[in-house]
Enzyme design. Structure first.
Site, PDB file in Angstrom:
ATOM      1  N   ASP A   9       0.679  -1.080  -0.001  1.00  0.00           N
ATOM      2  CA  ASP A   9       0.068   0.139  -0.086  1.00  0.00           C
ATOM      3  C   ASP A   9       0.927   1.365  -0.030  1.00  0.00           C
ATOM      4  O   ASP A   9       1.702   1.455   1.024  1.00  0.00           O
ATOM      5  CB  ASP A   9      -0.704   0.080   1.243  1.00  0.00           C
ATOM      6  CG  ASP A   9      -1.680   1.223   1.538  1.00  0.00           C
ATOM      7  OD1 ASP A   9      -1.552   2.251   0.849  1.00  0.00           O
ATOM      8  OD2 ASP A   9      -2.696   1.261   2.315  1.00  0.00           O
ATOM      9  N   ILE A  10       0.751   2.070  -0.920  1.00  0.00           N
ATOM     10  CA  ILE A  10       1.813   3.014  -1.225  1.00  0.00           C
ATOM     11  C   ILE A  10       1.736   4.062  -0.083  1.00  0.00           C
ATOM     12  O   ILE A  10       2.649   4.706   0.307  1.00  0.00           O
ATOM     13  CB  ILE A  10       1.563   3.706  -2.642  1.00  0.00           C
ATOM     14  CG1 ILE A  10       2.859   4.719  -3.134  1.00  0.00           C
ATOM     15  CG2 ILE A  10       0.432   4.695  -2.664  1.00  0.00           C
ATOM     16  CD1 ILE A  10       2.997   5.043  -4.316  1.00  0.00           C
ATOM     17  N   GLY A  31      -9.119   5.580  -6.331  1.00  0.00           N
ATOM     18  CA  GLY A  31      -8.083   5.009  -6.438  1.00  0.00           C
ATOM     19  C   GLY A  31      -6.762   5.319  -5.561  1.00  0.00           C
ATOM     20  O   GLY A  31      -7.187   5.511  -4.393  1.00  0.00           O
ATOM     21  N   VAL A  32      -5.726   5.215  -6.050  1.00  0.00           N
ATOM     22  CA  VAL A  32      -4.410   5.541  -5.424  1.00  0.00           C
ATOM     23  C   VAL A  32      -4.595   7.218  -4.851  1.00  0.00           C
ATOM     24  O   VAL A  32      -4.394   7.401  -3.734  1.00  0.00           O
ATOM     25  CB  VAL A  32      -3.272   5.606  -6.426  1.00  0.00           C
ATOM     26  CG1 VAL A  32      -1.959   6.447  -5.575  1.00  0.00           C
ATOM     27  CG2 VAL A  32      -2.771   4.307  -6.619  1.00  0.00           C
ATOM     28  N   ASP A  33      -5.234   8.029  -5.668  1.00  0.00           N
ATOM     29  CA  ASP A  33      -5.349   9.605  -5.303  1.00  0.00           C
ATOM     30  C   ASP A  33      -6.242   9.602  -3.943  1.00  0.00           C
ATOM     31  O   ASP A  33      -5.817  10.217  -3.043  1.00  0.00           O
ATOM     32  CB  ASP A  33      -5.924  10.029  -6.481  1.00  0.00           C
ATOM     33  CG  ASP A  33      -6.011  11.729  -6.244  1.00  0.00           C
ATOM     34  OD1 ASP A  33      -5.223  12.401  -5.234  1.00  0.00           O
ATOM     35  OD2 ASP A  33      -6.800  12.211  -6.877  1.00  0.00           O
ATOM     36  N   SER A 122      -1.940   6.048 -14.319  1.00  0.00           N
ATOM     37  CA  SER A 122      -2.862   5.692 -15.425  1.00  0.00           C
ATOM     38  C   SER A 122      -3.445   4.304 -15.742  1.00  0.00           C
ATOM     39  O   SER A 122      -4.249   4.239 -16.528  1.00  0.00           O
ATOM     40  CB  SER A 122      -2.299   6.334 -16.656  1.00  0.00           C
ATOM     41  OG  SER A 122      -2.308   7.691 -16.640  1.00  0.00           O
ATOM     42  N   VAL A 125      -8.337   3.617 -13.324  1.00  0.00           N
ATOM     43  CA  VAL A 125      -9.691   4.074 -14.027  1.00  0.00           C
ATOM     44  C   VAL A 125      -9.216   4.910 -15.221  1.00  0.00           C
ATOM     45  O   VAL A 125     -10.368   5.250 -16.302  1.00  0.00           O
ATOM     46  CB  VAL A 125     -10.384   4.999 -12.849  1.00  0.00           C
ATOM     47  CG1 VAL A 125     -11.191   4.518 -11.898  1.00  0.00           C
ATOM     48  CG2 VAL A 125      -9.785   6.170 -12.543  1.00  0.00           C
TER      49      VAL A 125
END
Length: 174
Positions: A9-10, A31-33, A122, A125
């Site tokens: 998990d970043i 997502g990541v954001d 990228s 999504v």
């Protein structure tokens, strides 16, 4: 410095900076954001809002990068970059994806950072096929590190073994 891959998990990584696969407004998302914004706490959103808009609703155009503190994250900084939406590859997507990596590394060097973790920009999504994104990301990072003459430890932080295998193949092919 060698590039490496981690499945994690970043938001838990304690690198000098983690890279956020952001949207142009830099106001959080999915997502990541979304995960980075939730883990960093509300101060990250305030810092992003403080960044100037370069066009209505755009704080970071596709391919560019911006830096903020990491706030409640283990990482000291977040480098936000906006990857391209996949539209078949004939609309400059590889060049824009490469620019995301180059510009994030340039910011890391400018700020004297020694370690950086990238997600699969990228590939969520935004629909970029991971098999096509990985070679672009790996090549861009290698080229940027050589051009910047930067000793920055770079990791690709991926969500699962299947995605990590794609990035490992790109690392070994390059």
């Amino acid at each position: 410095m060698p590039l490496s891959i981690v499945i994690d998990d970043i938001t838990r990584l304690a690198d000098d900076a983690i890279v956020n696969a952001a949207n142009p407004a830099l106001l959080g998302g999915g997502g990541v954001d979304g995960a980075i914004h939730r883990a960093a706490g509300p101060a990250l959103l305030q810092a992003c809002r403080a960044l100037p808009e370069v066009a209505p609703g755009v704080r970071c155009p596709t391919g560019e990068a911006r830096i903020t503190p990491g706030f409640a994250l283990a990482a000291r900084h977040v480098i936000h970059t906006v990857g391209p939406v996949w539209r078949g590859g004939a609309h400059g997507e590889p060049q824009l994806l490469a620019a995301c990596h180059r510009n994030a590394l340039a910011l890391a060097r400018t700020h004297g950072l020694a370690s950086l973790a990238f997600p699969a920009i990228s590939c969520g999504v935004y629909g970029y096929p991971p098999e096509l994104a990985a070679p672009v990301a790996v090549a861009a990072v290698r080229e940027a590190l050589a051009e910047l003459e930067a000793a920055i430890a770079v990791r690709f932080c991926l969500r699962d073994a299947a995605m990590a295998a794609i990035w490992r193949a790109a690392l070994s092919a390059a």
